[in-house]
Design a protein around this motif. Structure first.
Motif, short mmCIF file in Angstrom:
data_model
loop_
_atom_site.label_atom_id
_atom_site.label_comp_id
_atom_site.label_asym_id
_atom_site.label_seq_id
_atom_site.Cartn_x
_atom_site.Cartn_y
_atom_site.Cartn_z
N HIS A 48 47.31 44.30 22.86
CA HIS A 48 47.93 44.54 21.57
C HIS A 48 46.99 45.23 20.58
CE1 HIS A 48 51.87 42.84 22.12
NE2 HIS A 48 51.38 41.72 22.58
N THR A 49 45.71 45.29 20.91
CA THR A 49 44.77 45.98 20.01
C THR A 49 44.75 47.48 20.26
OG1 THR A 49 42.89 45.71 21.53
CG2 THR A 49 43.31 43.92 19.95
N TRP A 50 45.47 47.97 21.26
CA TRP A 50 45.49 49.41 21.58
C TRP A 50 46.27 50.18 20.52
CZ3 TRP A 50 42.42 47.41 24.77
CH2 TRP A 50 41.84 48.10 25.83
N LEU A 83 48.69 39.69 12.97
CA LEU A 83 50.10 39.37 12.99
C LEU A 83 50.75 39.79 11.68
CD1 LEU A 83 49.95 35.81 14.58
CD2 LEU A 83 50.41 37.99 15.72
N PRO A 84 52.02 40.18 11.72
CA PRO A 84 52.70 40.54 10.46
C PRO A 84 52.83 39.32 9.56
CG PRO A 84 54.25 40.43 12.28
CD PRO A 84 52.89 40.32 12.89
N SER A 97 41.03 40.27 4.87
CA SER A 97 40.22 41.17 5.70
C SER A 97 39.98 40.61 7.07
CB SER A 97 38.87 41.44 5.02
OG SER A 97 38.15 40.23 4.89
N GLY A 98 40.20 39.29 7.28
CA GLY A 98 39.95 38.70 8.58
C GLY A 98 41.17 38.02 9.13
#
Length: 521
Positions: free
Chosen positions: A54-56, A506-507, A520-521
């Motif tokens: 999911h980080t792609w 996540l949204p 930011s995290g």
């Protein structure tokens, strides 16, 4: 995830020596198998793989056929954080740049026959046609008096014409009456009766009739030019004729169909996870795909796998050899250099080290479907279903490759819009390939019975550890000497507030809730 601050500190203090660095980063392969969990975290391996995917930059879409997911992890740190992920998938059937590089095209084979004509080439043509015919279920053609054993050995234009007509008729019957669930149902106790039933279905009978008519037409041509014990002179006469060249082209396609789904694979996912991406972990992941461990896992996983389409064409169970001999891939973007450039580890016993090198093969044409949203595809499917011809793409095995592309193309044609222009997304990608064997073309054409691997297939001696040492010596020692690299690595940390590039954001669901941290995290 590994803390980038801690990793950067260790790398900054470490001696510039591969052995010492291996104590700080100690990669190993972990194959994602059904139902298996991580011994360090208790999480399903498939969930770990999917999380990091999911980080792609682009969303993941499953592809039909074989898929082998792989994690590259670091045993030098608690919980064995993920260095990178990869996936091998069934290879694209038609990729001209790749096939020309392999020498796996009719043009290349004909050029070779002209340059170095031998009786062996002629025998290969005869053998490949005979094997192709023998692997097809033909009982129903004999029952319906479309074929006789004598006409199979000495075919005529009339037999070929009857089979072509049968193929057209059964194809139309398939489109009129097909039900997707009949082709997608799972039958775990597949017997000989199951495969014969599949072979007799309108879809596979039409495919068999078309394929058999083509092979018999080739056999007719070979009979005109080649004797039962062909000579070099006969081969020369064959390839100098237009009919002969067409026959060779069909034989090449037949030989290719037996290997393209089993002996080669595409690297559909390949990359590093922060903070390892800062030290070119992607190159390590790519190099490891050529390791004996991956070849062995591919053989273990698919060595007894039944080929659904081949079995449905043969009316009996067909199992192809699962020898992985070539890997192909495309870059995410269309510019060089990229992750796959300059990957050429030399592995093997002293004095006989062989390089497995990624080769730049060319560019894609920039044609595809990712620019079309799912809603658009769904609406085109509705349009096709209401058209006069009806929808002829049902996303089932046997109908053809790339159903999404064919469905969109048919829908655009139905609308009367410029299909070629809309399918051209204008973002060509770089194509790379790596051969794992020295007799690549001959094995893929079926000329050679066994692959000759460049690296001895002994994982305990010439496996992951050798590839890791190459990566450390070739890339990491130089990379960690740059302070800007270590500075960027430190930005991926796990202390509050967490800021890490491998963390999936996540949204936000409740916009009225005040954030504990600054987001930011």
């Amino acid at each position: 995830m590994r803390d980038g601050r801690e990793l950067a500190r260790l790398l900054r203090e470490a001696p510039r020596d591969a052995t010492a660095l291996n104590g700080i980063v100690d990669p190993y392969l972990q194959f994602v198998r059904k139902g298996e969990t991580c011994s360090e975290t208790g999480l399903p391996l498939i969930d770990i793989w999917r999380y990091f995917r999911h980080t792609w930059a682009i969303p993941y879409k499953s592809v039909p056929g074989r898929t082998m997911m792989i994690l590259v992890r670091d045993r030098a740190c608690e919980f064995h954080p993920v260095i990178g992920i990869a996936a091998l998938s069934s290879a694209a059937v038609g990729l001209t740049v790749r096939d020309e590089w392999i020498g796996w095209t009719a043009k290349k084979v004909i050029a070779e026959m002209r340059a170095r004509p031998t009786a062996a080439w002629a025998k290969w043509l005869q053998r490949t046609v005979a094997e192709g015919i023998e692997e097809l279920f033909r009982v129903d053609f004999i029952e319906d008096e479309l074929l006789t054993p004598a006409k199979e050995k000495r075919p005529s234009a009339e037999v070929v014409s009857r089979l072509e007509a049968d193929a057209r008729e059964l194809r139309e019957e398939h489109y009129r009456f097909m039900r997707s669930r009949d082709y997608k149902k799972v039958d775990r106790d597949r017997t000989e009766d199951h495969w014969e039933e599949q072979a007799r279905s309108p879809l596979f009978r039409s495919k068999r009739a078309k394929q058999l008519s083509g092979l018999l037409e080739v056999r007719m041509t070979l009979h005109r030019f080649l004797s039962p014990r062909p000579s070099r002179a006969e081969l020369i006469r064959l390839v100098e004729s237009a009919d002969g060249r067409r026959a060779v082209a069909r034989v090449v396609r037949s030989a290719k169909s037996k290997r393209v789904g089993t002996a080669i694979a595409d690297i559909s996912v390949c990359g590093a996870i922060p903070p390892y991406s800062e030290i070119l972990g992607g190159k390590l992941v790519a190099a490891l795909m050529a390791s004996p461990e991956v070849v062995a896992e591919y053989r273990r996983r698919y060595g007894k796998a039944v080929s659904v389409i081949a079995s449905s064409m043969a009316g009996r169970e067909i199992v192809r050899p699962a020898e992985l001999v070539f890997l192909g891939t495309t870059s995410l973007y269309g510019t060089r250099p990229c992750q796959y450039d300059r990957i050429s580890p030399a592995i093997g016993p002293p004095g006989d080290r062989r390089k497995v090198a990624y080769q730049y093969l060319g560019r894609t044409l920039g044609v595809g479907t990712f620019q079309f949203g799912e809603k658009t595809v769904a609406e085109l499917a509705v349009l096709l279903a209401q058209s006069r011809r009806g929808q002829q793409v049902n996303s089932i095995f046997g109908e053809g490759v790339n159903p999404r592309l064919r469905k969109i193309r048919d829908g655009l044609n139905e609308l009367g819009v410029p299909t070629a222009e809309l399918l051209n997304h204008g973002a060509p990608r770089l194509i790379y390939g790596v051969s794992l064997i020295e007799n690549l073309r001959d094995y893929l054409l079926g000329i050679a019975a066994r692959p000759k691997y460049l690296i001895p297939q002994k994982p305990n001696r010439y496996g992951v550890e050798e590839f890791v040492r190459w990566w450390l010596e070739r890339w990491i020692i130089q990379r960690i000497a740059r302070d800007d690299v270590l500075q960027r690595m430190q930005e991926h940390h796990l202390t509050r507030p967490i800021c890490h590039g491998a963390r999936v954001r996540l949204p936000r669901e409740d916009f009225d809730q005040t954030l504990l941290f600054d987001g930011s995290g």
